[in-house]
Design an enzyme around this catalytic site. Structure first.
Site, PDB file in Angstrom:
ATOM      1  N   ILE A  65       0.905  -1.285  -0.002  1.00 53.07           N
ATOM      2  CA  ILE A  65      -0.033  -0.066  -0.058  1.00 53.07           C
ATOM      3  C   ILE A  65       0.916   1.362  -0.055  1.00 53.07           C
ATOM      4  O   ILE A  65       1.116   2.189   1.107  1.00 53.07           O
ATOM      5  CB  ILE A  65      -0.926   0.067   1.176  1.00 53.07           C
ATOM      6  CG1 ILE A  65      -0.189  -0.217   2.556  1.00 53.07           C
ATOM      7  CG2 ILE A  65      -2.074  -1.105   1.041  1.00 53.07           C
ATOM      8  CD1 ILE A  65      -0.918  -0.091   3.704  1.00 53.07           C
ATOM      9  N   PRO A  66       1.613   1.490  -1.203  1.00 49.48           N
ATOM     10  CA  PRO A  66       2.493   2.682  -1.116  1.00 49.48           C
ATOM     11  C   PRO A  66       1.972   4.167  -1.090  1.00 49.48           C
ATOM     12  O   PRO A  66       0.583   4.251  -1.458  1.00 49.48           O
ATOM     13  CB  PRO A  66       2.986   2.481  -2.524  1.00 49.48           C
ATOM     14  CG  PRO A  66       2.043   1.767  -3.353  1.00 49.48           C
ATOM     15  CD  PRO A  66       1.440   0.942  -2.446  1.00 49.48           C
ATOM     16  N   HIS A  67       2.226   4.849   0.069  1.00 53.83           N
ATOM     17  CA  HIS A  67       1.702   6.309   0.015  1.00 53.83           C
ATOM     18  C   HIS A  67       2.823   6.844   0.380  1.00 53.83           C
ATOM     19  O   HIS A  67       3.951   6.655   0.751  1.00 53.83           O
ATOM     20  CB  HIS A  67       0.573   6.047   1.046  1.00 53.83           C
ATOM     21  CG  HIS A  67       0.741   5.709   2.409  1.00 53.83           C
ATOM     22  ND1 HIS A  67       1.082   4.190   2.719  1.00 53.83           N
ATOM     23  CD2 HIS A  67       1.573   6.123   3.717  1.00 53.83           C
ATOM     24  CE1 HIS A  67       1.505   3.726   3.875  1.00 53.83           C
ATOM     25  NE2 HIS A  67       1.527   5.072   4.588  1.00 53.83           N
ATOM     26  N   GLY A  68       2.471   8.387   0.551  1.00 55.64           N
ATOM     27  CA  GLY A  68       3.583   9.379   0.805  1.00 55.64           C
ATOM     28  C   GLY A  68       3.632   9.778   2.339  1.00 55.64           C
ATOM     29  O   GLY A  68       3.094   9.287   3.147  1.00 55.64           O
TER      30      GLY A  68
END
Length: 159
Positions: A65-68
């Site tokens: 779950i890539p996120h910043g």
């Protein structure tokens, strides 16, 4: 505000046949889908890479779950999700990832999304369906909140 994960996901932000040379390339692809959807500024991709380098967003079951980072929140135009499937898998720090669910969230809305994703991943059949989905509608249905009243009621028996 849209409710739940499915409310933040539009069919245009679903890619089911991506190819990546590894984690960073996969994160860049996911970020670009969010950019293309008009949800984030291009600089958000670097915030996603920064997050990944500090702590892995791999959840298990072939899903990340890539996120910043919190510093990247100013680059978010609106809360959104993107789902990118890598049918051949891609190396993610030694794990094989086949599905990325990229998150752009300005506030704490992503916590509800993470809880919903955890429910999907805890059900082996739903997790497998997510990894093997071939259409955007399948992804949207899998991420839609499950209503309690969808259970059979037992009516329809004959006298």
């Amino acid at each position: 505000m849209p409710e739940g994960a499915a409310g933040l996901l539009v069919p245009d932000a679903i890619r089911l046949d991506a190819r990546a040379r590894g984690r960073d390339h996969a994160v860049r692809i996911c970020g670009q889908v969010l950019v293309d959807a008009g949800a984030v500024e291009p600089g958000y991709i670097e915030a996603m890479l920064e997050r990944e380098r500090s702590i892995s967003t791999y959840l298990g079951e072939g899903v990340a779950i890539p996120h910043g980072t919190s510093g990247g929140r100013d680059l978010i135009r609106r809360d959104a999700l993107a789902v990118v499937r890598f049918p051949d898998g891609t190396d993610w720090n030694g794990e094989t990832v086949t599905v990325c669910i990229a998150i752009a969230a300005r506030g704490d809305g992503h916590m509800e999304i993470l809880a919903e994703l955890a429910q999907v991943l805890m059900d082996p059949d739903r997790a497998r369906a997510l990894r093997e989905a071939t259409g955007a509608e399948q992804i949207l249905a899998l991420l839609a909140p499950r209503a309690e009243d969808e259970q059979p009621t037992g009516q329809g028996h004959t006298a």
